[in-house]
Structures are given as structure tokens and as C-alpha cells.
Design an enzyme around this catalytic site. Structure first.
Site, PDB file in Angstrom:
ATOM      1  N   ASP B  36       6.514  14.649  -0.933  1.00  0.00           N
ATOM      2  CA  ASP B  36       7.314  13.464  -0.631  1.00  0.00           C
ATOM      3  C   ASP B  36       6.511  12.226  -1.033  1.00  0.00           C
ATOM      4  OD1 ASP B  36       8.970  11.542   0.484  1.00  0.00           O
ATOM      5  OD2 ASP B  36       9.144  12.498   2.430  1.00  0.00           O
ATOM      6  N   HIS B  37       6.583  11.885  -2.312  1.00  0.00           N
ATOM      7  CA  HIS B  37       5.743  10.823  -2.893  1.00  0.00           C
ATOM      8  C   HIS B  37       6.558   9.791  -3.670  1.00  0.00           C
ATOM      9  CE1 HIS B  37       1.841  12.657  -2.107  1.00  0.00           C
ATOM     10  NE2 HIS B  37       2.319  13.817  -2.510  1.00  0.00           N
ATOM     11  N   THR B 104      -0.798  11.836   7.504  1.00  0.00           N
ATOM     12  CA  THR B 104      -1.288  10.449   7.512  1.00  0.00           C
ATOM     13  C   THR B 104      -1.297   9.827   6.113  1.00  0.00           C
ATOM     14  OG1 THR B 104      -3.549  11.305   7.511  1.00  0.00           O
ATOM     15  CG2 THR B 104      -2.635  10.662   9.639  1.00  0.00           C
ATOM     16  N   GLY B 105      -0.808  10.546   5.119  1.00  0.00           N
ATOM     17  CA  GLY B 105      -0.462   9.928   3.848  1.00  0.00           C
ATOM     18  C   GLY B 105      -1.577   9.590   2.896  1.00  0.00           C
ATOM     19  N   GLU B 106      -1.161   8.894   1.838  1.00  0.00           N
ATOM     20  CA  GLU B 106      -2.070   8.416   0.801  1.00  0.00           C
ATOM     21  C   GLU B 106      -1.597   7.049   0.321  1.00  0.00           C
ATOM     22  OE1 GLU B 106      -0.312  11.516  -0.368  1.00  0.00           O
ATOM     23  OE2 GLU B 106      -1.575  12.696   0.980  1.00  0.00           O
ATOM     24  N   ASN B 109       1.584   6.275  -1.891  1.00  0.00           N
ATOM     25  CA  ASN B 109       2.940   6.309  -1.337  1.00  0.00           C
ATOM     26  C   ASN B 109       3.368   4.985  -0.738  1.00  0.00           C
ATOM     27  OD1 ASN B 109       3.325   9.070  -1.819  1.00  0.00           O
ATOM     28  ND2 ASN B 109       2.062   9.554  -0.033  1.00  0.00           N
ATOM     29  N   GLY B 175      -8.568  17.407   9.601  1.00  0.00           N
ATOM     30  CA  GLY B 175      -9.704  17.032  10.441  1.00  0.00           C
ATOM     31  C   GLY B 175      -9.277  17.121  11.895  1.00  0.00           C
TER      32      GLY B 175
END
Lengths: 326, 326
Positions: B36-37, B104-106, B109, B175
Site C-alpha cells: 500500500d504505497h 509505522t510506514g516509510e 508514502n 522491533g
């Protein structure tokens, strides 16, 4: 003239709408329009499916009908870059079968998500941002845009239809200011207004916008949204428009976003007044006449939002008595 | 153990992905995961279709496979209320066949759309907002939530699956901090980390989160994402992972969002190092062994992101040599 079928997420669940749409395509409708809302215009027995994933399903379920929104508001919840990606992807998957229509929205699409509900003049500026961003991104290049409200930073769409199947951008307008924006940017124009007001106020605004942008206004397609309820029994046809008393009761500018409040306002409205909002048809001949009138007024397409008591019967009547004539 | 097929919008156009997914379902894969980008992890020959409308198409195209994201970032572009509506609608249309996975994405995005790229601690707080908002909205009641970043005001979803077909909410963590959030909120947990790190660090964090929330951690499903490239020729299998050098080259925290920059960083990485990132398989027996190892480690599902040189051959090999064993 093309005839469109409006799939109203407010009134039907998304699976039922897919059935309607499949049936409408088989009946001969040319296009499908769908509402793009967070909250519906009514509370009791209302639905509110998400338009974007539903469009993927609807395009996959059908064979040839064009599918698009009417309308998507680029005000707070939907960033124009996301809109551009979504409709660019659908256009790449189903070339020539997708349109996007933008408008200045309603509070119920924004405020429930914590976004502000700005004045019309601000919403118009955001609509202009959206037109700029979407058309630039659809060119397929890296784009920077420092908008009045919406920005993009070195963004590019990697998935788009071929240039000859570019998704048409439509802009909906019911007053001259938004219609001027349509004239500047849109491949198509969409309105709810009657023929007289369209000719007198909106067409000149559309032409002004187009001329400001050095465009030929005749290249802009014209669509009329017609609210209709069909039943051989007039009272039955009128009664079933009751679900749609919200829009005329509160209009498009107020900061009312709770469907219970919209419904309460709508219930104050005598059902008889809905005959001014909806075309109440008891005979297919009346539908043919009304569509012919709109065709003569220069519309390229009419999209029918039917709140008929029996939706299947409406589609069947359109198939056997109306669609073959247009 | 279920086996999932990853549909990578970065590497294939959306129509090609539909073909892969249809083929994968027929081959016996249980689930489909999709990226989902806005921007892909590479520039040359990359694609980047929009996940949400594609999911509607994929669910309509297939019969029984579960389809969901891996992962959707609720950081800037996607309001949790929109996410809740989108996945609630898909769940209503295709009951029991939809999941949602959050992460938590990048930066890629968010920043192209003009949103900030916050530090991890801020992103974690927004993820918590999203878990709260989505689970409350999926209860089907009017919801108010004054979040750390995301708010909702008297919002309700009018279209949802029945309670017994509620969409599972998954949270991805690599993490311990994000994994604790998964423990507090998620029906399922998803990770890219190896078995040792999972047992040593992530499982305890998942249990801590669950216990903090008074939940039984054993009710949380566990999914491992496995990056794989299969070809009888080792060098060919390794070589075709080159497209995926972006993620290990830049990681998930940096504010790099231009795919040309991501690719440039990736090209600095010797292809041999990709053998640490991808499971390079030259024989179906190796795939069976690897999957058995993950099953023994307690995973309920493995999702395979294949960058095999021949994707159809990979699916065919999985069908004839692997999937029947799990």
C-alpha cells in the site's frame, strides 16, 4: 446521448449495488456513477460503503460500462495525489472505462474525520489545487506543486493508463464560480441544475473559464444529474423519494455532518416538496420526453439517480421502454 | 499453516497482479497480501498501483482467497477513519475474506504528498490512534476520539460486515516497541524478522502488550513475511532480487522518498548481500524445509514475496511441490 446509472452508496449496501450495476449494464446503461462519502445523507436504514474499493469490484464485475464518482471532494480527507493515484490505477486496469468527477463537497465528508469545514471560497481554492495536481500527475512526470492548501513534493505516478486512454477529469458545478473552474480544467462538466439556469448562468461561466485557459469550451462534455422516481402509482413514486430529503433540507454549505441531524432536518420537509427535487414519473413516455428535452438542451449524458420504490422494475422499464431510444 | 502470496504493486502493474493472484488462488495459496504505497522502492521498470481499488478487483476476480494489505501506514496520507471505512466496506462485500495490516510506514508514502515525516516515536503514537479509531468504528457505534494526532467527531460507519465476520486487524512489527502495540490491539501480528529474533525479542514484547491490555496473547495470530526467489539456477535466482535492494539500502526510518534516490542507494549494494535478505531457493525441497521450520517456530501463516525470475514458474512449483504439504 449516453445514459448513466447512479449507484447510491447511501441507499443500498455495496453488494446490492453491484447487482444493480450488473443488471443496469445488461439493460443498456452506458455509465455508472457513484457517491463518494463518509457519512450518508440520512440515518435510518442508510448505508455508506467506500467508493474507491467498490469501483474496483464494479469494474471487474462488469464488461464495458464506464464507472466513476459523482463526486469526489478534494477538501480534507482525500489528498488530490491519492485521488490521482486511485483513478490512474483504475484507468490502467480498465482503460477507457473510468472517470473522475470532483466537487466542492459537504461537511459530512470531512468533519467526522476531524477536518475543518471551510467556507466556499476556500473550498474552491482547494478544488483548483486538486485540478492542477491531478492533471500534472496524470502527465506521468515528477511533479512539484506548492498549492493554496494541497502540496506535492517530487511525486510521480508509476501506474497510469496509456495517453490515449487518459481518465477524463470532470468537475461538478451548480453555481457560476465552480463552473468557471470546470471551464478552466475539466474534460467534462456535471450539474444538477435545470435547463434554464444551465443555459442562462452555467454555460456562460463554463465558456468564460475555458476561454481564460485558452481552451475550446465545445470540447467539454456536459452531464446532467437527474433525480428520478418511477412507479405507475404517483403517490408511491413520490413517497419513496423521502430518503433524499437531506440534501434539499440542509444544502451543501452548512456544517451539519451527523446523519441523525440531517434526517431530522429532512423530516421537517413535506414530501410534496420533493416533487421539485425529483422527476416523478408514472409512465415510461414521460421519461423518454424528459431525456429528449435534456438531449435537446445540449447534454451529452444524463445520469439517473433513481429512488424508485422498486429499483429492479425501474431498470427493467428503462431497458424495455427507454434506453433503445438514446 | 496458511501460505500467502504477496502481490507487489512495486514490481508489477495492477492487471498483471490480478492474473498472478487468480493463478495463485487456483494453485492453493490461502491468502493474498498487497503493498500500500504511493511511491515504489525502485525507479527503473517500477510500478505503483493503488492498493484499495485493486483489492476490490482482486476480491471480485477470486473466489475464496483472503486479501489484505501488508502494510497500510496511518501516518499522514491515510486517515484511520478512511482506512476503517475502506476495509469495513470490503469486509461487508466479501465476508471473512479481508484483513487489514497496519505499520509505522516509510517516508515515500507521505512526503510526496506534502506530509511531514515524523520520528519513530511520533509514528508509533499515530499507529496507536489508528488502532483505537479503527477498532471503535468497527464496533458500529457513533465514535468520538481526540487522538494524539488523528481525531474523529461523532463518526459512524454505516456499512460493516456482520460481527462474526469482523475484519481482522493485524499490526506489523520488526522491533519490540511496535510489537507491544500489536500485543495491545491486534488480532494478528506480522514480522519480517528471523525466528531467533522473533522468539528472543518480539514474542515477549507481544505478550507484554497483550497482558497490559488484559488479553490472551495466544489469541493473536502470527505471520512471517518471507522474501523468496526461486530458480533452479542459483545465480539467476539471486540476480532477480536486485529490484528489492531499496529497503535494505535505506531502511524504514530515513526521509528518502524519491525512487531514483532509493534506487541509487540500492545499486551501491553488492547483489551477493541480497542472500541475507532473500531466501534463495533452487529446489522445492528447500522451500518445504524453510516453511516447515517457520511452522515449527509457531507461525500460523507465511506470506511469500517472490521476486523469482519467472513468477508463473514459481507459482506452478508451489502448486505441484509445496502447497499440498501445509
Amino acid at each position: 446521448m449516453d445514459i448513466g446509472y447512479f449507484a447510491a452508496h447511501e441507499q443500498y449496501g455495496p453488494s446490492k449495488l453491484l447487482e444493480h450495476v450488473e443488471r443496469a449494464e445488461n439493460a443498456g446503461f452506458d455509465t455508472v456513477w457513484t457517491s463518494d462519502h463518509i457519512h450518508p445523507w440520512w440515518h435510518t436504514d442508510a448505508h455508506c460503503g467506500a467508493a474507491w474499493p467498490w469501483m474496483g469490484s464494479a469494474l471487474e464485475r462488469t464488461e464495458s460500462v464506464r464507472v466513476g464518482t459523482g463526486v469526489t471532494p478534494p477538501i480534507g480527507r482525500s489528498h488530490p495525489g491519492m485521488i490521482a493515484q486511485t483513478f490512474g490505477t483504475l484507468g490502467a486496469m480498465y482503460p477507457g472505462r473510468v472517470h473522475l468527477a470532483l466537487g466542492t463537497g459537504e461537511a459530512m465528508n470531512e468533519v467526522p474525520l476531524g477536518y475543518e469545514w471551510p467556507e466556499y471560497s476556500e473550498r474552491r481554492k482547494r478544488l483548483i489545487d486538486a485540478c492542477e495536481i491531478i492533471t500534472r500527475l496524470w502527465d506521468g512526470e515528477f511533479t512539484d506543486y506548492d498549492g493554496h492548501y494541497w502540496d506535492v513534493n517530487t511525486m510521480r505516478l508509476y501506474t497510469l493508463p496509456d495517453e490515449d486512454a487518459r481518465v477524463p477529469l470532470l468537475v461538478a458545478g451548480n453555481g457560476p464560480k465552480t463552473t468557471t473552474v470546470a471551464g478552466r480544467y475539466a474534460d467534462g462538466f456535471l450539474t444538477l441544475r435545470d435547463v434554464d439556469f444551465y443555459h442562462r448562468v452555467l454555460e456562460p461561466a463554463l465558456e468564460t473559464g475555458a476561454e481564460d485557459a485558452g481552451r475550446d469550451p465545445d470540447t467539454i462534455s456536459r452531464t446532467r444529474q437527474l433525480l428520478i422516481s418511477y412507479d405507475p402509482d404517483y403517490d408511491r413514486a413520490l413517497e419513496s423519494t423521502g430518503f433524499w430529503r437531506g440534501p434539499p433540507a440542509i444544502g451543501f454549505d452548512q456544517e451539519i455532518y451527523d446523519p441523525r441531524e440531517i434526517e431530522a432536518a429532512g423530516r421537517e420537509m413535506p414530501i410534496e416538496e420533493m416533487a421539485d427535487e425529483f422527476f416523478i414519473a408514472t409512465d415510461p413516455a414521460e421519461i423518454r420526453e424528459q431525456l429528449a428535452r435534456l438531449e435537446n438542451a445540449g447534454f451529452d449524458e444524463v445520469e439517473l439517480l433513481s429512488s424508485s420504490p422498486d429499483q429492479e422494475k425501474f431498470i427493467e422499464t428503462m431497458e424495455s421502454e427507454v434506453l433503445g431510444r438514446f
